[in-house]
Design a protein around this motif. Structure first.
Motif, PDB file in Angstrom:
ATOM      1  N   PRO A 231      -4.170  82.955 -69.891  1.00  0.00           N
ATOM      2  CA  PRO A 231      -3.948  83.571 -68.236  1.00  0.00           C
ATOM      3  C   PRO A 231      -2.013  83.244 -68.194  1.00  0.00           C
ATOM      4  O   PRO A 231      -1.527  82.826 -68.820  1.00  0.00           O
ATOM      5  N   ILE A 232      -2.168  84.245 -66.658  1.00  0.00           N
ATOM      6  CA  ILE A 232      -0.699  84.520 -66.828  1.00  0.00           C
ATOM      7  C   ILE A 232      -0.649  83.385 -65.748  1.00  0.00           C
ATOM      8  O   ILE A 232      -0.843  83.597 -63.904  1.00  0.00           O
ATOM      9  N   THR A 233       0.096  82.534 -66.383  1.00  0.00           N
ATOM     10  CA  THR A 233       0.340  81.239 -65.004  1.00  0.00           C
ATOM     11  C   THR A 233       1.322  81.242 -64.079  1.00  0.00           C
ATOM     12  O   THR A 233       1.825  81.066 -63.107  1.00  0.00           O
ATOM     13  N   SER A 234       2.064  82.034 -64.925  1.00  0.00           N
ATOM     14  CA  SER A 234       4.457  82.371 -64.647  1.00  0.00           C
ATOM     15  C   SER A 234       4.457  83.525 -63.517  1.00  0.00           C
ATOM     16  O   SER A 234       4.274  84.123 -64.739  1.00  0.00           O
ATOM     17  N   LEU A 235       4.372  83.312 -62.167  1.00  0.00           N
ATOM     18  CA  LEU A 235       5.163  85.122 -62.072  1.00  0.00           C
ATOM     19  C   LEU A 235       6.726  84.979 -61.842  1.00  0.00           C
ATOM     20  O   LEU A 235       7.187  83.720 -61.477  1.00  0.00           O
ATOM     21  N   TYR A 236       7.842  85.988 -62.164  1.00  0.00           N
ATOM     22  CA  TYR A 236       9.085  85.878 -62.152  1.00  0.00           C
ATOM     23  C   TYR A 236       9.203  87.362 -61.578  1.00  0.00           C
ATOM     24  O   TYR A 236       8.569  88.215 -61.555  1.00  0.00           O
ATOM     25  N   ALA A 237       9.640  86.884 -60.144  1.00  0.00           N
ATOM     26  CA  ALA A 237      10.327  88.045 -58.967  1.00  0.00           C
ATOM     27  C   ALA A 237      11.439  88.013 -58.829  1.00  0.00           C
ATOM     28  O   ALA A 237      12.410  87.342 -58.288  1.00  0.00           O
ATOM     29  N   VAL A 238      11.975  89.516 -59.922  1.00  0.00           N
ATOM     30  CA  VAL A 238      13.584  89.700 -58.936  1.00  0.00           C
ATOM     31  C   VAL A 238      13.982  90.565 -57.943  1.00  0.00           C
ATOM     32  O   VAL A 238      13.236  91.718 -58.044  1.00  0.00           O
ATOM     33  N   GLY A 239      14.409  89.792 -57.031  1.00  0.00           N
ATOM     34  CA  GLY A 239      15.259  90.892 -55.746  1.00  0.00           C
ATOM     35  C   GLY A 239      16.320  90.457 -55.411  1.00  0.00           C
ATOM     36  O   GLY A 239      17.332  90.037 -56.000  1.00  0.00           O
ATOM     37  N   ASP A 240      17.192  91.742 -54.611  1.00  0.00           N
ATOM     38  CA  ASP A 240      18.373  91.382 -54.453  1.00  0.00           C
ATOM     39  C   ASP A 240      18.606  91.184 -52.739  1.00  0.00           C
ATOM     40  O   ASP A 240      19.519  90.879 -52.044  1.00  0.00           O
ATOM     41  N   ASN A 241      17.239  90.987 -52.105  1.00  0.00           N
ATOM     42  CA  ASN A 241      17.358  90.506 -50.464  1.00  0.00           C
ATOM     43  C   ASN A 241      16.859  89.177 -50.431  1.00  0.00           C
ATOM     44  O   ASN A 241      15.964  89.164 -50.929  1.00  0.00           O
ATOM     45  N   LEU A 242      17.547  88.062 -49.676  1.00  0.00           N
ATOM     46  CA  LEU A 242      17.266  87.098 -49.727  1.00  0.00           C
ATOM     47  C   LEU A 242      16.736  86.612 -49.276  1.00  0.00           C
ATOM     48  O   LEU A 242      15.329  85.978 -49.078  1.00  0.00           O
ATOM     49  N   MET A 243      15.963  87.502 -47.751  1.00  0.00           N
ATOM     50  CA  MET A 243      15.361  87.367 -46.320  1.00  0.00           C
ATOM     51  C   MET A 243      14.008  87.838 -47.662  1.00  0.00           C
ATOM     52  O   MET A 243      12.952  87.807 -46.792  1.00  0.00           O
ATOM     53  N   THR A 244      13.738  89.283 -47.741  1.00  0.00           N
ATOM     54  CA  THR A 244      12.826  89.176 -48.212  1.00  0.00           C
ATOM     55  C   THR A 244      12.189  88.858 -49.515  1.00  0.00           C
ATOM     56  O   THR A 244      11.211  88.142 -49.741  1.00  0.00           O
ATOM     57  N   ASP A 245      12.977  89.163 -50.704  1.00  0.00           N
ATOM     58  CA  ASP A 245      12.545  89.525 -51.897  1.00  0.00           C
ATOM     59  C   ASP A 245      12.269  87.726 -52.040  1.00  0.00           C
ATOM     60  O   ASP A 245      11.501  87.077 -53.235  1.00  0.00           O
TER      61      ASP A 245
ATOM     62  N   ILE B  50      14.462  84.764 -58.743  1.00  0.00           N
ATOM     63  CA  ILE B  50      15.574  85.436 -59.548  1.00  0.00           C
ATOM     64  C   ILE B  50      16.167  86.760 -58.608  1.00  0.00           C
ATOM     65  O   ILE B  50      15.796  87.446 -58.135  1.00  0.00           O
ATOM     66  N   LEU B  51      16.744  85.911 -57.991  1.00  0.00           N
ATOM     67  CA  LEU B  51      18.976  86.910 -57.205  1.00  0.00           C
ATOM     68  C   LEU B  51      19.300  86.972 -57.985  1.00  0.00           C
ATOM     69  O   LEU B  51      20.415  86.813 -58.437  1.00  0.00           O
ATOM     70  N   VAL B  52      19.695  88.952 -57.980  1.00  0.00           N
ATOM     71  CA  VAL B  52      20.558  89.728 -58.716  1.00  0.00           C
ATOM     72  C   VAL B  52      21.652  90.083 -57.842  1.00  0.00           C
ATOM     73  O   VAL B  52      21.425  90.261 -56.370  1.00  0.00           O
ATOM     74  N   CYS B  53      22.305  90.482 -58.670  1.00  0.00           N
ATOM     75  CA  CYS B  53      24.116  90.622 -57.136  1.00  0.00           C
ATOM     76  C   CYS B  53      24.316  91.865 -56.931  1.00  0.00           C
ATOM     77  O   CYS B  53      25.158  92.671 -57.997  1.00  0.00           O
ATOM     78  N   THR B  54      23.261  93.001 -57.535  1.00  0.00           N
ATOM     79  CA  THR B  54      23.563  94.431 -57.791  1.00  0.00           C
ATOM     80  C   THR B  54      22.981  94.971 -56.535  1.00  0.00           C
ATOM     81  O   THR B  54      23.623  96.324 -56.291  1.00  0.00           O
ATOM     82  N   GLY B  55      23.045  94.874 -55.050  1.00  0.00           N
ATOM     83  CA  GLY B  55      22.386  95.526 -54.242  1.00  0.00           C
ATOM     84  C   GLY B  55      22.688  94.470 -53.179  1.00  0.00           C
ATOM     85  O   GLY B  55      24.038  94.425 -52.135  1.00  0.00           O
ATOM     86  N   VAL B  56      21.705  94.371 -51.724  1.00  0.00           N
ATOM     87  CA  VAL B  56      22.043  93.420 -50.189  1.00  0.00           C
ATOM     88  C   VAL B  56      23.028  92.217 -50.891  1.00  0.00           C
ATOM     89  O   VAL B  56      23.541  91.884 -49.645  1.00  0.00           O
TER      90      VAL B  56
END
Length: 433
Positions: free
Chosen positions: A295-309, A368-374
């Motif tokens: 079962p897929i029990t863990s999700l990891y969401a990678v994004g660059d925007n604090l207010m959306t991702d 997970i927040l990356v530093c390559t966008g917003v």
């Protein structure tokens, strides 16, 4: 207390037997040990590309995610707030940029959850946005679609801001459109003044543009909106206006004219919980199609925007935690009462979307927040949850409450390649098969 102890010992014994059976199955079937128990949700703009320019770390990251046959070793879904094209076109673009094969079933546009709004599929809907909006709507299941351009052609006297586009000679309306029954906002349009004017006209005439404005504004036609991004990151040094900015304009014009708040039937796209429900369903479906049994029990969401991702991933994680706590509480209560009765469908279904998509297998969604966008790495994150909200500029949508805890990322990392490495390390996932 004695009964509770017996329950716990019984449950522990059951878990031990299940673990033993899983261990036996794993030893009997060596390939099973590589079944992933996690899935990855990637934003696109600011994480993989900036405008049409690929971010260098993206290609490296995705070569790490596929095996020697070019097949993904973990379920991956691209969750973008873009909505100006069909999924297949976005999949083709990603395949070209990342040099790995991407299918349309791995792509989730901001409007993808509209497939579940079947009660509107046979109604006459007005769609706003850019790109092939009619094709997009029909691909989602809508059968009776009207575009802003079609409205403008039928009622040429309504669009009057641009003097060069005004009719050269007086012309009567060409009334060949059905009454509009709902409005769908796909994304930011090209001519904002035209779309704002005609959407307001449709809302205030109850969908019949041959009528004058209605005197009562206690309610209006159903309004569904996709993509609430106030800003997004392209090639420019600073973020650009997004569909969220267009929505701010529409909301304020409507309120200025009527004195009432514009209301939405549904809001889709990050940070909406609905978007993450649908993304989890796509992850689950992808894992099943690949024959992965864990079962897929863990999700990891990678994004660059604090207010959306980040806000969206944390909001969904809160939902998953609360759901797990409720189910655990019900199980213990049933065991203590000795009824063993199953929970009714009404009680077990958290909302309409679970009945549509089936219950999630995920129990967590880590941001997970990356530093390559917003996101600007030199900007301080709000750490004091008691700090006055008035001191903080909230870029989220009007209908989402500002909570400092929801914009606190689980991890801050340089780029998407570093994010993938971190996830593999956290999951102790070996890529060698």
């Amino acid at each position: 207390m004695r009964a509770f102890g017996l329950v716990l010992r019984s449950a522990s014994s059951l878990v031990a037997r299940q673990q033993s059976r899983r261990a036996m199955c794993a030893s009997a079937s060596p390939s099973r040990k590589y079944d992933p128990g996690f899935g990855l949700l990637f934003d696109i703009d600011g994480v993989l590309v900036r405008g049409k320019t690929p971010i260098p770390a993206a290609k490296k990251a995705f070569h790490k995610l596929v095996d020697s046959n070019g097949q993904f070793m973990v379920p991956v879904v691209f969750v973008t707030n873009a909505g100006n094209c069909l999924r297949q076109k976005k999949a083709d673009q990603l395949s070209h940029i990342l040099e790995v094969p991407i299918t349309q079933d791995q792509v989730m546009m901001s409007h993808s959850p509209l497939r579940m709004f079947r009660k509107y599929h046979d109604k006459c809907v007005l769609v706003s946005g850019q790109g092939p909006v009619l094709d997009i709507a029909k691909n989602l299941g809508f059968t009776n679609v009207v575009s802003i351009d079609m409205v403008r052609e039928s009622f040429p006297l309504l669009d009057m801001v641009d003097h060069n586009r005004r009719p050269k000679v007086p012309s009567a309306p060409i009334v060949n459109l059905p009454k509009v029954e709902a409005v769908i906002l796909f994304g930011e349009p090209v001519r904002w003044e035209t779309n704002l004017q005609l959407i307001i006209d449709v809302l205030l005439t109850g969908g019949n543009l041959s009528n004058v404005y209605e005197s009562s504004h206690s309610s209006h036609l159903p309004l569904l909106a996709c993509n609430m991004d106030l800003m997004w990151m392209a090639e420019a040094q600073a973020p650009r206006f997004g569909h969220g900015t267009f929505m701010v304009c529409l909301e304020n014009i409507y309120k200025k004219i009527t004195g009432q708040e514009l209301k939405y039937e549904a809001l889709m796209g990050k940070p909406s919980e609905l978007t993450y429900h649908y993304a989890e369903y796509l992850i689950r479906t992808q894992a099943a199609e690949r024959g992965w049994r864990s079962p897929i029990t863990s999700l990891y969401a990678v994004g660059d925007n604090l207010m959306t991702d980040i806000y969206g991933a944390n909001l969904y994680n809160r939902y998953l935690e609360e759901r797990l706590a409720r189910k655990s509480g019900k199980a213990v209560q049933q065991a203590l009462t000795g009824t063993g009765a199953s929970v009714s469908q009404d009680e077990d279904t958290d909302n309409d979307w679970e009945s549509e998509l089936a219950s999630p297998s995920a129990t967590s969604c880590k941001s997970i927040l990356v530093c390559t966008g917003v996101y600007n790495p030199h900007m301080e994150l709000l750490k004091d949850t008691n700090q006055c909200i008035k001191e903080t500029v909230f870029h989220g949508h009007r209908d989402f409450r500002f909570e400092p805890a929801l914009i606190e990322p689980g991890s801050v990392i340089q780029d998407v390649h570093a994010a993938v490495e971190l996830i593999f390390e956290m999951e102790k996932f070996a890529t060698e098969v």
